[in-house]
Design a protein around this motif. Sequence first.
Motif, short mmCIF file in Angstrom:
data_model
loop_
_atom_site.label_atom_id
_atom_site.label_comp_id
_atom_site.label_asym_id
_atom_site.label_seq_id
_atom_site.Cartn_x
_atom_site.Cartn_y
_atom_site.Cartn_z
N UNK A 131 -3.56 16.06 -6.24
CA UNK A 131 -4.40 17.08 -6.84
C UNK A 131 -4.71 16.87 -8.31
N UNK A 132 -4.24 15.79 -8.86
CA UNK A 132 -4.47 15.49 -10.28
C UNK A 132 -5.28 14.22 -10.43
N UNK A 133 -5.90 14.08 -11.61
CA UNK A 133 -6.56 12.82 -11.91
C UNK A 133 -5.54 11.78 -12.35
N UNK A 134 -5.90 10.51 -12.29
CA UNK A 134 -4.99 9.46 -12.73
C UNK A 134 -4.59 9.63 -14.19
N UNK A 191 1.17 3.86 -2.80
CA UNK A 191 1.73 5.20 -2.72
C UNK A 191 3.25 5.10 -2.60
N UNK A 214 -2.22 3.07 -13.78
CA UNK A 214 -2.33 4.52 -13.83
C UNK A 214 -1.43 5.11 -12.76
N UNK A 233 -1.08 8.66 -10.33
CA UNK A 233 -1.81 9.83 -9.88
C UNK A 233 -0.95 10.64 -8.92
N UNK A 245 0.87 8.10 -6.52
CA UNK A 245 0.06 6.93 -6.24
C UNK A 245 -0.03 6.14 -7.53
N UNK A 297 -11.00 -0.31 -9.64
CA UNK A 297 -9.68 0.11 -9.21
C UNK A 297 -9.29 -0.51 -7.88
N UNK A 298 -8.00 -0.72 -7.72
CA UNK A 298 -7.44 -1.10 -6.43
C UNK A 298 -7.23 0.12 -5.56
N UNK A 299 -6.72 -0.11 -4.36
CA UNK A 299 -6.50 0.97 -3.40
C UNK A 299 -5.27 1.79 -3.74
N UNK A 334 -1.98 3.32 -9.43
CA UNK A 334 -3.27 2.64 -9.37
C UNK A 334 -3.36 1.55 -10.43
N UNK A 340 -2.92 7.62 -17.54
CA UNK A 340 -2.75 6.29 -18.09
C UNK A 340 -1.27 5.97 -18.29
N UNK A 389 0.83 -1.21 0.00
CA UNK A 389 0.00 0.00 0.00
C UNK A 389 0.86 1.26 0.00
#
Lengths: 115, 112
Positions: free
Chosen positions: A40-43, A111, A35, A37, A89, A106-108, A91, A45, A9
Amino acid sequence: DTGVSQNPRHKITKRGQNVTFRCDPISEHNRLYWYRQTLGQGPEFLTYFQNEAQLEKSRLLSDRFSAERPKGSFSTLEIQRTEQGDSAMYLCASSLGPGLDTEAFFGQGTRLTVV
Amino acid sequence: KNQVEQSPQSLIILEGKNCTLQCNYTVSPFSNLRWYKQDTGRGPVSLTIMTFSENTKSNGRYTATLDADTKQSSLHITASQLSDSASYICVVVTGGGNKLTFGTGTQLKVEL
């Protein structure tokens, strides 16, 4: 737990070290996505697999990054010679086929902190 | 320039109130549009999926709309709850379902 599982994790590593993350998708899901991330941003690809075949890689996936899915089940993402900019992170998601409205789960996330 | 833009960037509302989040996209070719909820430190969870021909889709207190002509979508949350506090991310799927392009999300905080 029958969801997408990611390990570890959290990972803290020193700059220059190699790290490897694992993703176990939902059983029988043939599509697997990675992905990245940042805060403050989206994931964004990185890459995806159809069974064991890696069908697409983003330009974000530099030559220090490699992903595998050897048996079409779990996948690993390795980062070699980590840099501080790799802190994010990571993902993983899986889906059952490429259908237009097939849902991706999606998984957790893992990080990564590079110090 | 992000191909999926969301507004507002952040939003604070009182518990019980309604709110609407906006999404404009330019990415193509369009397969479907999804809204995800992402709690801090966790992976995104799907709320709705809409194909080209769908204009509205509801999931409990969440209602998503899609105008494929203007390339706009909205997510309306009714009677907000504290547990709605999260990032709401608009995702456009292209390439026959192969690639998900994420917006940067709207950070929603619901307060007492």
